[in-house]
Write an enzyme that holds these catalytic residues in place. Structure first.
Site, mmCIF file in Angstrom:
data_model
loop_
_atom_site.group_PDB
_atom_site.id
_atom_site.type_symbol
_atom_site.label_atom_id
_atom_site.label_comp_id
_atom_site.label_asym_id
_atom_site.label_seq_id
_atom_site.Cartn_x
_atom_site.Cartn_y
_atom_site.Cartn_z
ATOM 1 N N LEU A 47 0.826 -1.205 0.000
ATOM 2 C CA LEU A 47 0.000 0.000 0.000
ATOM 3 C C LEU A 47 0.861 1.256 0.000
ATOM 4 C CD1 LEU A 47 -2.765 -0.840 2.648
ATOM 5 C CD2 LEU A 47 -3.112 -0.472 0.202
ATOM 6 N N ALA A 48 1.971 1.188 0.707
ATOM 7 C CA ALA A 48 2.877 2.335 0.823
ATOM 8 C C ALA A 48 4.256 1.827 1.179
ATOM 9 C CB ALA A 48 2.381 3.317 1.886
ATOM 10 N N SER A 49 5.268 2.598 0.795
ATOM 11 C CA SER A 49 6.647 2.207 1.079
ATOM 12 C C SER A 49 7.410 3.423 1.561
ATOM 13 C CB SER A 49 7.304 1.633 -0.179
ATOM 14 O OG SER A 49 8.636 1.279 0.076
ATOM 15 N N ALA A 50 8.035 3.302 2.728
ATOM 16 C CA ALA A 50 8.782 4.410 3.318
ATOM 17 C C ALA A 50 10.239 4.022 3.467
ATOM 18 C CB ALA A 50 8.169 4.793 4.667
ATOM 19 N N VAL A 99 11.989 3.269 6.087
ATOM 20 C CA VAL A 99 12.302 2.248 7.088
ATOM 21 C C VAL A 99 11.465 0.990 6.887
ATOM 22 C CG1 VAL A 99 12.151 1.712 9.561
ATOM 23 C CG2 VAL A 99 13.136 3.885 8.815
ATOM 24 N N GLN A 132 7.611 -0.924 4.858
ATOM 25 C CA GLN A 132 6.495 -0.815 3.926
ATOM 26 C C GLN A 132 5.316 -1.602 4.482
ATOM 27 O OE1 GLN A 132 8.424 -2.300 0.364
ATOM 28 N NE2 GLN A 132 7.337 -4.253 0.462
ATOM 29 N N VAL A 133 4.108 -1.300 3.979
ATOM 30 C CA VAL A 133 2.898 -1.924 4.528
ATOM 31 C C VAL A 133 2.126 -2.616 3.418
ATOM 32 C CG1 VAL A 133 2.682 -0.349 6.478
ATOM 33 C CG2 VAL A 133 1.605 0.231 4.314
ATOM 34 N N LYS A 166 2.878 -4.256 8.573
ATOM 35 C CA LYS A 166 4.049 -3.401 8.386
ATOM 36 C C LYS A 166 5.307 -4.245 8.543
ATOM 37 C CE LYS A 166 5.914 1.091 9.782
ATOM 38 N NZ LYS A 166 5.659 2.304 10.570
ATOM 39 N N ASP A 181 5.783 12.700 14.324
ATOM 40 C CA ASP A 181 6.031 12.507 12.899
ATOM 41 C C ASP A 181 4.730 12.746 12.135
ATOM 42 O OD1 ASP A 181 7.580 11.985 10.692
ATOM 43 O OD2 ASP A 181 7.395 9.821 10.814
#
Length: 526
Positions: free
Chosen positions: A131-134, A136, A138-139, A153, A288
């Site tokens: 769904l999303a990648s950061a 540190v 991803q989910v 996560k 954050d």
């Protein structure tokens, strides 16, 4: 390990050369020795193609290329506009947490290894497309066997060794800066880097994030202000975390918010209220709060509720910092610049020998022109930054415990003004602070704190008795034959101390209340 560190150093060096970061350093007022060293770097003697990028863009792109440690450090640095030129601060503020995802096969392997079972036994459904990648983690979307929609996560594989290598080099640079520059020593770079290292390593432990999310959810249980998704602890491990999937509108999607009839003014004001509630009521604030971590519920648009995710970075303040910060803000609201100056000195934020009158005059010079404008045109965050710039002239040291607070405040203000440009942050914040200060000196709070102080008196008394016995009897007489006069004497001393300090309903007089309670206890006990 040393070989890996050297490889990492060479990669950092390549990025420095590619984006001409040494030119940025030479533009700073550096000591002549360091300038000479930079001039003698080997690559400066080689032909180089011209870069058309502005310096801020070069710095931002280099941090993005170097990875999570540098990206997050740049994000934190972007909040210190009092230390940076405006063009560089603006570029660093554009740093994004979004990075290319790592392969789904790696994510699935790590989930199965952490949870000790094949994916098919853990979930009814699992979406390999994240769904999303950061930077540190991803989910991925999934569904538990019991039917709940969740997100899983997963921490990026192999991050910790790279992070530790990068932090080692950051520490080296911070120590070098402290040696070479007096201004750098005032900024306490080693302490700032140390706090940053703790923050980013904590983000790698998803059990800590799960605990933070659970605490924040408990703090706002039943609240119409903020909703925090539920954590499913049975499926949480250090590198995997499973929590309730939320369905909301991204807070930056203003078109969707307007389409559903969201009261944007109330939404903006509630963001401010949430921030001050977390800081002053709970001393536990989400640090954050960039737009990617904030959503708005679709259930009650006329009475909007925020949804907060990603609790990996949490800030807190001591009771002393809370009190000084609240008093500073209230004095500022009332234009009592002398009190603002005195509080800065009392709190240790500026040296104790700072000339009070000069400091007061400097603060007034910054603030008075601001108050001539309509309040809605004043940036609260920029006011704080200008105050910090003024304090810099008076050798104000960086307070690492306030860096996260400042970063969060600027995020909240920017978000609020985006939602509702006429947001009056001061009018929203001032009643909350005044109410909080009144509650601190309410009779119920005074009694509660006095009770907590009194609970410690017997333990302190026993220690004092033993010390006085050793003094009065030279340590030779057994405790059973002691005379009562030492504790009576100690009680009298405590009462005299309380009288000298003065006992009245003010949060700063708790030492006097403690002495009074202890003295009465010792004199009246049989």
């Amino acid at each position: 390990m040393k070989l890996l560190a050297l490889r990492r150093l060479f990669r950092i060096q390549r990025v420095i050369v590619r984006y001409r970061l040494d030119d940025l350093l030479l533009a700073l007022p550096l000591p002549w020795g360091l300038r000479l060293l930079l001039r003698l770097l080997p690559w400066r003697w080689l032909p180089r193609r011209t870069l058309e990028m502005p310096r801020g863009e070069r710095l931002r792109r280099s941090l993005e290329e170097l990875g999570p440690v540098f990206i997050k450090f740049g994000q934190i640095l972007s909040t210190r506009r009092d230390l940076l030129p405006g063009d560089i601060a603006d570029e660093l503020a554009r740093l994004q947490d979004r990075v290319p995802p790592f392969p789904a096969a790696q994510a699935i392997a790590l989930i199965e290894q952490q949870l000790g079972a094949p994916l098919a036994r853990l979930f009814t459904r699992f979406d390999p497309q994240p769904l999303a990648s950061a930077s540190v983690a991803q989910v991925h979307a999934a569904q538990l066997k019991s039917g709940e929609d969740v997100v899983v996560k997963v921490v990026r594989p192999g991050l910790e060794p790279v992070i530790r290598q990068d932090m080692a080099w950051l520490f080296l640079l911070a120590r070098l800066a402290e040696r070479l520059s007096r201004d750098a020593r005032r900024l306490r770079p080693v302490e700032v880097v140390s706090d940053y290292q703790k923050t980013i390593l904590d983000e790698l432990d998803l059990l800590r994030e799960a605990a933070n999310a659970t605490q924040l959810r408990r703090n706002f249980e039943g609240s119409t202000l903020l909703y925090v998704p539920q954590v499913y602890w049975d499926w949480c491990r250090p590198q995997v975390m499973v929590m309730e999937r939320i369905y909301g509108i991204p807070v930056t999607d203003l078109a969707a918010l307007r389409d559903q009839g969201t009261d944007l003014r109330k939404l903006a004001e509630r963001g401010v209220e949430i921030f001050f509630t977390q800081v002053f009521r709970d001393s536990f604030f989400h640090a954050d709060m960039h737009p990617g971590n904030v959503f708005v519920s679709t259930r009650t648009p006329h009475d909007p509720q925020y949804i907060g995710i990603d609790c990996g970075i949490i800030g807190s303040l001591t009771a002393e910092d809370q009190d000084y910060l609240a008093r500073n803000l209230l004095a500022f609201f009332k234009r009592d610049y002398r009190k603002v100056a005195q509080l800065h000195i009392d709190s240790g934020w500026v040296p104790p020998d700072t000339p009070l009158n000069d400091f007061e005059a400097a603060i007034r010079t910054v603030c008075e022109p601001i108050f001539e404008k309509p309040l809605k045109d004043i940036s609260f965050g920029q006011v704080l930054l200008r105050l910090f710039q003024t304090a810099r002239r008076f050798n104000m040291e960086v307070q690492p415990q306030l860096v996260l607070l400042q970063k969060t405040l600027l995020n909240i203000e920017g978000l609020g003004r985006q939602l509702y440009p006429d947001l009056d942050l001061w009018v929203t914040a001032k009643p909350f602070l005044e109410r909080w200060m009144r509650e601190r000196i309410s009779p119920l709070r005074l009694l509660r704190n006095l009770h907590q102080q009194a609970e410690q008196v017997p333990q302190l008394t026993r220690k004092a008795e033993r010390a006085l016995e050793r003094i009065a009897q030279g340590g030779a007489q057994p405790a059973a034959k002691r005379h009562p006069w030492p504790e009576r004497l100690l009680g009298a001393v405590l009462l005299l101390g309380a009288a000298s300090l003065g006992v009245h309903p003010d949060p700063q007089t708790w030492p006097a209340w403690s002495m009074l309670a202890g003295g009465l206890y010792l004199i009246l006990r049989r």
